[in-house]
Write an enzyme that holds these catalytic residues in place. Structure first.
Site, PDB file in Angstrom:
ATOM      1  CG  ASP A   1      78.324  41.770  25.652  1.00 42.96           C
ATOM      2  OD1 ASP A   1      79.411  41.851  25.060  1.00 42.96           O
ATOM      3  OD2 ASP A   1      77.704  40.703  25.788  1.00 42.96           O
TER       4      ASP A   1
ATOM      5  NE  ARG B   1      72.097  32.639  28.104  1.00 45.03           N
ATOM      6  CZ  ARG B   1      72.922  31.601  28.159  1.00 45.03           C
ATOM      7  NH1 ARG B   1      72.450  30.383  27.968  1.00 45.03           N
ATOM      8  NH2 ARG B   1      74.204  31.763  28.394  1.00 45.03           N
TER       9      ARG B   1
ATOM     10  N   GLY C   1      71.681  42.764  24.120  1.00 44.93           N
ATOM     11  CA  GLY C   1      70.570  42.899  25.053  1.00 44.93           C
ATOM     12  C   GLY C   1      70.324  41.613  25.813  1.00 44.93           C
TER      13      GLY C   1
END
Length: 498
Positions: A261, A102, A99
């Site tokens: 990702d 930052r 996810g």
């Protein structure tokens, strides 16, 4: 919402943001939160072309109110900040939930062409997806992302963009203590392959379909006209991914961390970390010293791109309906890569036609580049200056090869190929100079800019940004920025912490 005294409204940004389209997805896709303020932020650099694209005054972006806004220290009207959840395969292994650890999506901005872009702050503090991280970005990595995303845009390679960097003296720990920075970056979407994997591996078919329908509706509406929209969607993403990686290969760019990702569903170069541009050519070169096995080396990038599309295909299988239809959607990868790669090579060599023997000619060039470790960028740029007959302009090209006879022999074959299509030298040279950059973001150039910035001199960042915005121009006043790395920089190492 933070209660710090730094939080305030910025009235002159009233028209910049609106709530993101992504925020209209169900709450399971993200977490709403505010950025965490940084103390005493300051401006570092601004991309003038991106500012112009969104009708922003670059000078205003350097003023305190804008700096506060793009550090995450204040509420910009229209913003609806959130961090999104996704998962992914990292270095070939399933990593589970990841996810935006930052990065915080502020909202959407509409550019002067009426195109919608998501606006993120990278380094704006921890989120529920930070795991053990601090949610911060460091100065060096932020400078590298700004410079490289804008350099890639100027090279004509699909990429996320970067508007600005702000900094703060607040320390963060990496290998050593470094100072914080925040990048304001933009893309039509930051959705990744791993966004789909997240719902597939968590056995959440409803969310998987919601996400696919959202992306198709907003970015691939033509797929809705096909008998199986999800298959058509996967096929288009596969093609875009293959073509993107062919573009990378054509300029010697290595991403460094091609995890699922980090793969854009729109075929954009995304998440700049331990990237590098090839210098002394070695197809086995690894730009990320964390990658001990060479999974993401230069020569492996096309294969890994294909692997990643299979990971996406696996996630979309429940929507597409059958293994056969899913495989069929991905079958275009090899031909898409090859067709794009060969077309780019023809441009780089100034060839207008396709002839038998072209593959052998280009393969032989890469073979002698490999054997002699010739500089990638200089090899093709020097070729752009050659006449159709042997001349003193050959010297720069030949000097790149320790085996000069091999270079001379190849030039003879190349010139015979030019003759076979009636090539006109001046026209060919002009075309080649528009395809072969003189300037790329060599690691040592970035390192010099970073070291100056660490001493609060940001002029080199802005200067380098300006040079890289025009990579195909001669820019004789900046000729030294095209040099190969000095001795001290020949073994610079970049890791995932970059």
């Amino acid at each position: 919402m933070p209660t710090s005294s730094l939080v305030k409204q910025v009235s002159d940004l009233d028209d910049f943001l609106q709530p993101s389209a992504f925020s209209r997805l169900p709450a399971s896709f993200y977490t709403h939160l505010q950025p965490t303020p940084l103390p005493q932020p300051y401006a570092i650099a601004v991309s003038t072309p991106v500012a112009a694209q969104f009708n922003l005054d670059p000078a205003l972006l350097l003023t305190p109110r804008y700096v506060e806004a793009f550090t995450g220290n204040c509420n910009i009207p229209g913003a609806n900040p959130l961090a999104s959840v996704y998962s992914g395969h990292q270095f070939g292994a399933w990593a589970g939930q990841l996810g935006d650890g930052r990065a915080i999506l502020l909202g959407d901005a509409i550019d002067k062409h009426q195109q919608r872009f998501e606006v993120q702050l990278k380094g704006a503090g921890p989120t529920p997806y930070s795991r053990s991280g601090d949610g911060r970005a460091v100065l060096r990595s932020s400078i590298r992302e700004l410079l490289c995303s804008e350099a890639m845009q100027a090279l004509g390679i699909p990429t996320s963009r970067a508007l600005a960097i702000t900094g703060s003296d607040q320390g963060v720990m990496r290998e050593t203590v470094e100072t914080s920075a925040v990048v304001t970056r933009l893309a039509p979407s930051f959705i990744r392959f791993g966004s789909f994997e997240h719902w597939y591996y968590n056995n959440r078919p409803d969310e998987l379909k919601i996400l696919a329908d959202f992306v198709i509706r907003h970015h691939y509406p033509e797929a809705l006209e096909q008998p199986n929209p999800y298959q058509a969607f996967l096929s288009t993403v596969t093609q875009k991914t293959a073509e993107l990686i062919a573009c990378w290969q054509s300029v010697g760019f290595m991403h460094g961390v091609m995890n699922t990702d980090n793969m854009s569903i729109l075929g954009l170069t995304l998440d700049y970390g331990p990237f590098g541009f090839m210098e002394k050519y070695d197809e086995r070169h690894i730009c990320n010293h964390t990658d001990q096995q060479g999974r993401y080396s230069y020569r492996m990038q096309p294969t890994i791109g294909h692997w990643n599309t299979h990971a996406l295909g696996q996630a979309l299988l429940p929507l597409i309906g059958s293994v056969e239809d899913t495989q069929l959607a991905m079958d275009c990868y090899s031909s898409s890569f090859t067709n794009k790669w060969e077309a780019l090579l023809r441009k780089k060599l100034g060839l207008l036609t396709i002839q038998n023997g072209d593959k052998e000619l280009t393969d032989q060039l890469f073979n002698i580049m490999q054997e002699n470790h010739a500089d990638f960028t200089h090899t093709f740029r020097y070729l752009s200056h050659l006449e159709n007959h042997a001349s003193s302009k050959d010297d720069d090209f030949v000097s790149l090869f320790s085996n000069s006879q091999a270079a001379i022999d190849w030039l003879e074959l190349y010139r015979a190929r030019l003759v076979s299509e009636g090539s006109k030298a001046e026209e060919r040279q002009s075309r080649m100079r528009a395809s072969n950059p003189k300037y790329v973001l060599r690691n040592y150039l970035a390192q010099i800019a970073i070291e100056k910035a660490q001493n609060k001199d940001f002029s080199e960042v802005q200067k380098l940004l300006t040079i890289l915005e025009h990579p195909f121009d001669e820019q004789p006043e900046h000729h030294l920025y095209s040099d190969e790395p000095p001795t001290w920089a020949q073994h610079l190492e970049i890791s995932c912490s970059s």
